[in-house]
Design an enzyme around this catalytic site. Structure first.
Site, mmCIF file in Angstrom:
data_model
loop_
_atom_site.group_PDB
_atom_site.id
_atom_site.type_symbol
_atom_site.label_atom_id
_atom_site.label_comp_id
_atom_site.label_asym_id
_atom_site.label_seq_id
_atom_site.Cartn_x
_atom_site.Cartn_y
_atom_site.Cartn_z
ATOM 1 N N GLU A 63 -2.001 -3.515 -7.396
ATOM 2 C CA GLU A 63 -3.279 -3.698 -6.696
ATOM 3 C C GLU A 63 -3.812 -2.317 -6.373
ATOM 4 O O GLU A 63 -3.091 -1.332 -6.414
ATOM 5 C CB GLU A 63 -3.102 -4.560 -5.445
ATOM 6 C CG GLU A 63 -2.136 -4.010 -4.393
ATOM 7 C CD GLU A 63 -2.755 -3.000 -3.447
ATOM 8 O OE1 GLU A 63 -3.953 -3.083 -3.175
ATOM 9 O OE2 GLU A 63 -2.014 -2.099 -2.987
ATOM 10 N N SER B 274 0.856 -1.184 0.000
ATOM 11 C CA SER B 274 0.000 0.000 0.000
ATOM 12 C C SER B 274 0.904 1.250 0.000
ATOM 13 O O SER B 274 1.792 1.338 -0.840
ATOM 14 C CB SER B 274 -0.943 -0.057 1.204
ATOM 15 O OG SER B 274 -1.989 0.869 1.071
ATOM 16 N N HIS C 18 -5.546 -5.538 -0.667
ATOM 17 C CA HIS C 18 -6.145 -5.014 0.562
ATOM 18 C C HIS C 18 -7.229 -5.885 1.186
ATOM 19 O O HIS C 18 -7.846 -5.475 2.167
ATOM 20 C CB HIS C 18 -6.701 -3.610 0.305
ATOM 21 C CG HIS C 18 -5.644 -2.541 0.345
ATOM 22 N ND1 HIS C 18 -4.750 -2.353 -0.680
ATOM 23 C CD2 HIS C 18 -5.314 -1.625 1.285
ATOM 24 C CE1 HIS C 18 -3.935 -1.348 -0.376
ATOM 25 N NE2 HIS C 18 -4.258 -0.896 0.806
#
Lengths: 314, 314
Positions: A206, A112, A278
């Site tokens: 992602e 992230s 996530h």
């Protein structure tokens, strides 16, 4: 620059937890740590700013920067684990010194917002790392994914990962160095010194909480800026909570459709649906900077090297 | 490249409305056109894709690109007005040909996503333009702002504009060429050929519907990539609906505070609170590419040149 692999974690590793980005949720991180201590026994230490809050940051830039820089430079630390993502890493990257990490590579783990740090480590220090769960995600992580993570940190050859309910945009079999990042975070590095070279790379992406048009804008910027030149294949992970909202545009394509449409321009194998990202239970760790092979027709990503270097007998 | 100013609009101008970005709301655009026809009599024509819908786009790339390219190349068109923003301009900019606009400059008007087209026009074709209301905003626009817009299109010297309820981060008096854009759209141009040179520029920025941490990320990318090098001053417009949501982080700084904190690094005059942007009633038009002077202590932005060139007697 030759890519250096940090030493794998041994039986009595020192594991240091940092907070480079958003304020850290204490309950989730403590639950994650409790599980981690059973999976990965060792000595645990914590960045001084770990529980600090400064608006949307885990402490001001000076304290987040100093904590990360000190950890990178500390020879007694074997691994640096990110507590949570959020936002804030790109504020401190320009003043982070890559020389000490290069001189003594250590394992970096996170994803992230922390994927900016992994990109920085690869591009500026030439050091491989692990794109995988943050500590806040560890309490809910599926057992298989936790085992997969520990294997990577131990320097074992990671098993291949398979796409689930994904699509193959273009078949083929390509090999290259793996670079993994959050889409919006990778985009935030365009034009900066931390943007990782993708020439010859397999790119794993992602995303979470971005509407389809925003995903389109991010991919369009990566394409138009030439940042994806030389990419040999793309593995798309989870697109979590990227649906158009109920009060949004009912005709908007899905985030998945946007990925397929935009990445079609690359003319390389693209496979979606890999279980990293996530999702609270699923986030298979990926060895960033290691050689990988994307076999699009099988929907599989093979790792040709471990994330960490085997520990010698001494 | 010398900046060319397009001819000002005369009494019988041909005004062409385009849709380069999101699907166009028919009722708001027709209401805006009804008002515009009274303020600016002339011949109105419309891009073939004006009412098309293709997901979050006003028609596919081919139709949006062809419509804009044809309009730029058509010598009978005096002004190209954007119907609405949204998203989509950056998808077609790489294949848009600047040579014809350079050969026969015409007035471009719009903002938000269309600020990418204005940046492209300035950077790639060296043509000045007007950052101002889209047609969909015209029905609700304040009378004073509508008069200000018409004056700019007619080639009159625009009066200075004053900040309202803003802040002066750093005083001083600086002059430079004005570049105006939506923050997120300007950021989406980083690394692309359409990013406008800001060396020696006064930069005007506005934003809508972005949370404070996202504004921080965008400004951080602009700073870290060196994109703001040489900027002499910044005029910040409206930050519309940029509040942290009710279920967001209660400790997050405001969008306004983020602008002041991030832009402080530039060490140049910064004034916030100018009445341009996404507010339905307020969006004062700005001459992009014209010399301007930011007098920070007075909270005023002066325009040293008109947006359009005076029409000769022939």
């Amino acid at each position: 620059m030759k890519i250096l692999r940090p030493p794998a974690l041994g039986a009595s590793a020192r594991i240091h937890v940092v907070a480079t980005s958003g304020p850290v949720p204490r309950d989730r991180v403590e639950a994650g740590l409790a599980r981690l201590r059973t999976l990965l026994p060792g000595t645990y230490t914590f960045a001084p700013n770990l529980w600090e809050r400064d608006g949307f940051l885990a402490g001001d830039d000076a304290s987040r920067l100093r904590a990360l820089q000190d950890a990178l430079a500390d020879p007694s630390i074997d691994a640096i684990l990110c507590a949570r993502g959020g936002y804030g890493a790109t504020r401190i990257l320009p003043t982070l010194d890559p020389k000490r990490l290069r001189a003594a590579p250590k394992l970096l783990l996170g994803f992230s917002d922390f994927s900016a740090v992994l990109a920085w480590a690869l591009e500026r220090a030439g050091v491989a790392s692990v794109h995988g769960p943050v500590v806040a995600q560890l309490a809910t992580l599926h057992d298989d994914d936790a085992d997969h993570l520990i294997a990577l940190l131990r320097g074992e050859d990671p098993p291949a990962i398979a796409a689930e309910e994904g699509a193959v945009l273009r078949g083929g079999r390509v090999a290259g160095r793996l670079v993994a990042a959050n889409l919006e975070v990778l985009r935030a590095l365009v034009g900066t010194a931390a943007f990782p070279s993708l020439d010859g790379a397999i790119l794993a992406l992602e995303e979470t909480s971005e509407r389809p048009y925003r995903i389109d804008r991010a991919l369009t910027q990566l394409l138009t800026s030439g940042s994806l030149r030389g990419v040999r294949g793309v593995a798309v992970g989870q697109l979590t909570a990227c649906e158009e909202p109920a009060d949004g545009n009912p005709d908007a394509p899905s985030a998945h459709a946007v990925f397929l449409e935009r990445l079609g321009a690359l003319g390389v194998p693209v496979v979606t649906g890999f279980p990293f990202g996530h999702h609270p239970q699923r986030n298979l760790a990926l060895p960033v900077g290691a050689l990988a092979e994307l076999v699009a027709d099988d929907g599989a990503l093979y790792f040709l090297e471990p994330a960490a270097a085997a520990r010698g007998p001494n």
